[in-house]
Write an enzyme that holds these catalytic residues in place. Sequence first.
Site, PDB file in Angstrom:
ATOM      1  N   ASP A  77      34.528  32.607  46.150  1.00 41.95           N
ATOM      2  CA  ASP A  77      34.432  31.233  46.645  1.00 41.95           C
ATOM      3  C   ASP A  77      33.026  30.909  47.159  1.00 41.95           C
ATOM      4  O   ASP A  77      32.229  31.799  47.434  1.00 41.95           O
ATOM      5  CB  ASP A  77      35.421  31.015  47.795  1.00 41.95           C
ATOM      6  CG  ASP A  77      36.860  30.933  47.316  1.00 41.95           C
ATOM      7  OD1 ASP A  77      37.116  31.223  46.131  1.00 41.95           O
ATOM      8  OD2 ASP A  77      37.729  30.592  48.136  1.00 41.95           O
ATOM      9  N   HIS A 229      34.092  36.133  48.766  1.00 37.88           N
ATOM     10  CA  HIS A 229      33.101  35.072  48.925  1.00 37.88           C
ATOM     11  C   HIS A 229      31.721  35.596  48.539  1.00 37.88           C
ATOM     12  O   HIS A 229      31.498  36.808  48.518  1.00 37.88           O
ATOM     13  CB  HIS A 229      33.078  34.566  50.381  1.00 37.88           C
ATOM     14  CG  HIS A 229      34.354  33.939  50.828  1.00 37.88           C
ATOM     15  ND1 HIS A 229      35.468  34.696  51.192  1.00 37.88           N
ATOM     16  CD2 HIS A 229      34.720  32.638  50.976  1.00 37.88           C
ATOM     17  CE1 HIS A 229      36.445  33.879  51.539  1.00 37.88           C
ATOM     18  NE2 HIS A 229      36.022  32.623  51.435  1.00 37.88           N
TER      19      HIS A 229
END
Length: 271
Positions: A77, A229
């Site tokens: 992400d 992430h």
Amino acid sequence: MTRQQHGRPKQKRRIGRRKWGWGLFTGALLVLLYGFYEFPSSLEKAEALQNEKVLVNEKAAHPASSTSGKVVYLTFDDGPSDLTNQFLDVLKEKGVKSTFFMQGRNLEREKLHSVVKRASLEGHYIGGHSMTHVYKTLYEEGQFVNEMKQTLSLIRDITGKSPHLVRPPYGSATGLSDKKIRDQLAAAKIKVWDWTIDSNDWNLSGRPEEILTTIKKTTKRKTEIVLLHEKPQTLKVLPDIIDFYKKQGYTFGVYDDAKHFPLNFTKDERL
């Protein structure tokens, strides 16, 4: 002709009838006995055929159940970022494809367009992760669908591809609890993916080993979608994460719009 001469043929006819009657009785009895012993095997055959039909129907309805392979989807992400190229280098070296969920405000940075194109050309999937990543704007002010449409449009402009998958910031559990928002997504043919494993990497700055520990403890399913992430600590431990899943017998999946399967906390099959 005497009565005795007349009587003998009649007696023979009577004996013949008795024999014929016994023959019919014996034949019928044999047929019944044969049927009795054959009946269970006929039932078994019928049950076997029925079970076969059930298995075929189950496999048709759930094609994934016909294979025993384990698949893990690594998802990243908050990109694109200044680290994206390095993530791509590790993935390329390890021979792994992954799924990126990118933010619109980062996609608008022209200097990052080349890395977005690289990710797409190297076989990774790029989905949307909203424009702002701001909870209030997305959910309280109702801009979720509009922001996702904008983000997907930016990805299309940069890569030439038209993705339909998005990941809601903070997950869909609370953000998409409103059915009206899900109705809008379904109408726009936008799909939603959450995750099965939260690595908590965003909160483990400087502690990459804890990211791996979390992943090892929570890997239990044949199909896993790992939330990661684009963070320095994640980049550092990424080779170890990949090695772990390889040792566990997992293959690495990359999202495919044509082979979508629902994976959202709201359990909405349309998404």
